[in-house]
Design a protein around this motif. Structure first.
Motif, PDB file in Angstrom:
ATOM      1  N   PRO A 178       0.545  -1.153  -0.331  1.00 24.52           N
ATOM      2  CA  PRO A 178       0.284   0.182   0.654  1.00 24.52           C
ATOM      3  C   PRO A 178       0.729   1.708   0.742  1.00 24.52           C
ATOM      4  N   ASN A 179       1.609   1.142   1.034  1.00 27.24           N
ATOM      5  CA  ASN A 179       3.313   2.467   0.803  1.00 27.24           C
ATOM      6  C   ASN A 179       3.819   2.359  -0.743  1.00 27.24           C
ATOM      7  N   LYS A 180       2.960   1.381  -1.892  1.00 22.65           N
ATOM      8  CA  LYS A 180       3.874   1.369  -3.138  1.00 22.65           C
ATOM      9  C   LYS A 180       5.725   1.331  -2.853  1.00 22.65           C
ATOM     10  N   GLU A 181       5.565   0.204  -1.940  1.00 22.90           N
ATOM     11  CA  GLU A 181       7.358  -0.681  -2.247  1.00 22.90           C
ATOM     12  C   GLU A 181       6.807  -1.305  -2.544  1.00 22.90           C
ATOM     13  N   LEU A 182       8.431  -2.133  -3.462  1.00 20.57           N
ATOM     14  CA  LEU A 182       8.390  -3.193  -3.638  1.00 20.57           C
ATOM     15  C   LEU A 182       7.654  -4.366  -3.160  1.00 20.57           C
ATOM     16  N   ILE A 183       7.753  -5.112  -3.170  1.00 15.83           N
ATOM     17  CA  ILE A 183       7.914  -6.802  -2.034  1.00 15.83           C
ATOM     18  C   ILE A 183       8.018  -7.383  -2.766  1.00 15.83           C
ATOM     19  N   ALA A 184       8.152  -8.108  -4.037  1.00 17.68           N
ATOM     20  CA  ALA A 184       8.661  -9.087  -5.396  1.00 17.68           C
ATOM     21  C   ALA A 184       8.561  -8.865  -6.449  1.00 17.68           C
ATOM     22  N   LYS A 185       9.341  -9.277  -7.225  1.00 22.99           N
ATOM     23  CA  LYS A 185       9.053  -9.397  -9.068  1.00 22.99           C
ATOM     24  C   LYS A 185       8.814 -11.063  -9.806  1.00 22.99           C
ATOM     25  N   PHE A 186       8.015 -11.606 -10.344  1.00 28.87           N
ATOM     26  CA  PHE A 186       7.988 -12.432 -10.600  1.00 28.87           C
ATOM     27  C   PHE A 186       7.924 -12.675 -11.819  1.00 28.87           C
ATOM     28  N   GLU A 187       8.557 -13.546 -12.683  1.00 28.60           N
ATOM     29  CA  GLU A 187       7.558 -13.912 -13.808  1.00 28.60           C
ATOM     30  C   GLU A 187       6.578 -14.308 -14.628  1.00 28.60           C
ATOM     31  N   LYS A 188       5.955 -14.758 -13.816  1.00 29.11           N
ATOM     32  CA  LYS A 188       4.459 -15.268 -13.573  1.00 29.11           C
ATOM     33  C   LYS A 188       3.656 -15.020 -12.939  1.00 29.11           C
ATOM     34  N   GLU A 189       2.387 -14.516 -13.938  1.00 23.97           N
ATOM     35  CA  GLU A 189       1.230 -13.649 -13.649  1.00 23.97           C
ATOM     36  C   GLU A 189       0.482 -14.306 -12.046  1.00 23.97           C
ATOM     37  N   GLU A 190       0.979 -15.877 -12.064  1.00 27.05           N
ATOM     38  CA  GLU A 190       0.150 -16.069 -11.481  1.00 27.05           C
ATOM     39  C   GLU A 190       0.722 -16.270  -9.972  1.00 27.05           C
ATOM     40  N   GLU A 191       2.643 -16.561 -10.380  1.00 26.19           N
ATOM     41  CA  GLU A 191       2.855 -16.322  -8.217  1.00 26.19           C
ATOM     42  C   GLU A 191       2.934 -15.098  -8.007  1.00 26.19           C
ATOM     43  N   ALA A 192       3.051 -13.682  -9.327  1.00 32.36           N
ATOM     44  CA  ALA A 192       2.322 -12.599  -8.336  1.00 32.36           C
ATOM     45  C   ALA A 192       1.419 -12.150  -7.676  1.00 32.36           C
ATOM     46  N   LEU A 193       0.489 -13.349  -8.744  1.00 37.71           N
ATOM     47  CA  LEU A 193      -1.173 -13.105  -7.607  1.00 37.71           C
ATOM     48  C   LEU A 193      -0.791 -13.854  -6.284  1.00 37.71           C
ATOM     49  N   ASP A 194      -0.729 -14.822  -6.113  1.00 37.32           N
ATOM     50  CA  ASP A 194      -0.223 -16.138  -4.613  1.00 37.32           C
ATOM     51  C   ASP A 194       0.544 -15.204  -4.188  1.00 37.32           C
ATOM     52  N   LYS A 195       1.716 -14.836  -4.864  1.00 37.92           N
ATOM     53  CA  LYS A 195       2.568 -13.275  -3.701  1.00 37.92           C
ATOM     54  C   LYS A 195       1.400 -12.963  -2.624  1.00 37.92           C
ATOM     55  N   ALA A 196       0.788 -11.946  -3.601  1.00 43.19           N
ATOM     56  CA  ALA A 196       0.154 -10.551  -3.131  1.00 43.19           C
ATOM     57  C   ALA A 196      -1.395 -10.924  -2.647  1.00 43.19           C
ATOM     58  N   ARG A 197      -1.860 -12.652  -2.833  1.00 42.56           N
ATOM     59  CA  ARG A 197      -3.013 -12.969  -1.632  1.00 42.56           C
ATOM     60  C   ARG A 197      -1.995 -13.468  -0.497  1.00 42.56           C
ATOM     61  N   ASP A 198      -1.135 -13.976   0.275  1.00 40.14           N
ATOM     62  CA  ASP A 198      -0.312 -14.350   1.243  1.00 40.14           C
ATOM     63  C   ASP A 198      -0.470 -13.193   2.177  1.00 40.14           C
ATOM     64  N   GLU A 217      -6.873  -2.005 -15.595  1.00 33.27           N
ATOM     65  CA  GLU A 217      -6.654  -2.149 -14.148  1.00 33.27           C
ATOM     66  C   GLU A 217      -7.909  -2.408 -13.457  1.00 33.27           C
ATOM     67  N   LYS A 218      -8.353  -3.856 -12.736  1.00 34.48           N
ATOM     68  CA  LYS A 218      -9.530  -4.370 -12.120  1.00 34.48           C
ATOM     69  C   LYS A 218      -8.981  -4.888 -10.807  1.00 34.48           C
ATOM     70  N   GLU A 219     -10.089  -4.796  -9.591  1.00 33.33           N
ATOM     71  CA  GLU A 219      -9.477  -5.562  -8.313  1.00 33.33           C
ATOM     72  C   GLU A 219     -10.086  -7.407  -8.104  1.00 33.33           C
ATOM     73  N   VAL A 220      -9.128  -7.560  -8.423  1.00 28.20           N
ATOM     74  CA  VAL A 220      -9.347  -9.358  -7.907  1.00 28.20           C
ATOM     75  C   VAL A 220      -9.998 -10.062  -6.971  1.00 28.20           C
ATOM     76  N   GLN A 221      -9.202 -10.057  -6.038  1.00 23.78           N
ATOM     77  CA  GLN A 221      -9.693 -10.368  -4.504  1.00 23.78           C
ATOM     78  C   GLN A 221      -9.761  -9.009  -3.392  1.00 23.78           C
ATOM     79  N   ASN A 222     -10.383  -9.177  -2.502  1.00 23.42           N
ATOM     80  CA  ASN A 222     -10.955  -8.525  -1.250  1.00 23.42           C
ATOM     81  C   ASN A 222     -10.721  -9.572   0.016  1.00 23.42           C
ATOM     82  N   TYR A 223     -10.121  -8.945   0.865  1.00 21.39           N
ATOM     83  CA  TYR A 223     -10.354 -10.148   1.851  1.00 21.39           C
ATOM     84  C   TYR A 223     -10.747  -8.947   3.096  1.00 21.39           C
ATOM     85  N   PRO A 224     -12.468  -9.113   3.541  1.00 15.96           N
ATOM     86  CA  PRO A 224     -12.636  -8.323   4.265  1.00 15.96           C
ATOM     87  C   PRO A 224     -12.371  -8.493   6.214  1.00 15.96           C
ATOM     88  N   ARG A 225     -12.604  -7.471   6.408  1.00 11.21           N
ATOM     89  CA  ARG A 225     -12.386  -7.840   8.027  1.00 11.21           C
ATOM     90  C   ARG A 225     -13.302  -8.407   8.437  1.00 11.21           C
TER      91      ARG A 225
END
Length: 228
Positions: A178-198, A217-225
């Motif tokens: 959320p602070n626009k800081e890089l978490i990780a880089k991936f060659e595959k889209e699904e790997e990046a999404l899995d990391k974001a989900r975790d 741009e689109k929302e692919v997942q949300n995790y409510p409180r």
């Protein structure tokens, strides 16, 4: 008066009634979450390692202690929707308590230790769920969430946004916090999404936005409180 002969009845009620009340409480939360479009709904009863799972219900080793629910991708996220979701557990406990009292008064159920423990523990659940407080570990009670929302402090349900973005210059998928800081880089889209989900799942409330290779741009997942 409670006597020695009542101890076995008390233990029976404790190990049978308390888990049932927990299920009803969590069912109230997920019922309203389902009305708001939630997906991947789970009701977890007890603590420790899972010993049984069927449909949305999971029972854990110490089934008589604790309980919670999880869900994802709610469609309605406004204040009223969240108030209903966080009120649902206490509301279901209250309705079931009133139902048992009426059944006893109308001689449909026999008054005894089981009905007494059901009403007692239900009121216990309602009181501590709605008491506006912080639980050990920093979790908010349902009542604390509801109170903050009624006071228009909607930041309590404000989502953290994690982004998955394709970078042509590097030909890699970037995951940003959320602070626009890089978490990780991936060659595959699904790997990046899995990391974001975790990461997003462990930092509720949160959502994941993807910027695909076409710049859409689109929302692919949300995790409510989630309530307890």
């Amino acid at each position: 008066m409670f006597g020695i002969n009542d101890i076995p009845k008390f233990l029976l009620a404790f190990f049978l009634v308390l888990p049932l009340i927990s299920i009803l409480h969590e069912a109230g939360h997920v019922f309203f979450a389902w009305l708001m479009g939630a997906k991947n709904i789970r009701i977890i009863v007890g603590s420790g390692k899972p010993v049984f799972s069927r449909g949305i219900l999971e029972i854990r080793q110490y089934y008589f202690w604790y309980g919670f629910c999880t869900f994802e991708n709610i469609e309605r996220k406004e204040k009223l929707a969240n108030i209903l979701i966080f009120s649902g557990g206490a509301l279901f406990n209250l309705i079931s308590t009133i139902a048992v009292i009426l059944l006893v008064e109308n001689k449909v159920l026999e008054s005894g230790m089981l009905t007494y423990q059901f009403t007692y523990f239900s009121m216990y659940y309602i009181f501590f769920a709605l008491l506006p407080m912080l639980y050990p570990g920093g979790n908010f009670s349902d009542g604390k969430i509801i109170l903050e929302l009624l006071k228009n402090k909607e930041e309590i349900i404000q989502e953290r946004t994690y982004r998955v973005q394709w970078k042509n210059t590097e030909e890699k998928w970037h995951v940003w916090d959320p602070n626009k800081e890089l978490i990780a880089k991936f060659e595959k889209e699904e790997e990046a999404l899995d990391k974001a989900r975790d990461v997003a799942k462990n930092n509720r409330p949160s959502r994941i936005i993807i910027n695909n290779k076409d710049g859409v741009e689109k929302e692919v997942q949300n995790y409510p409180r989630i309530p307890l």
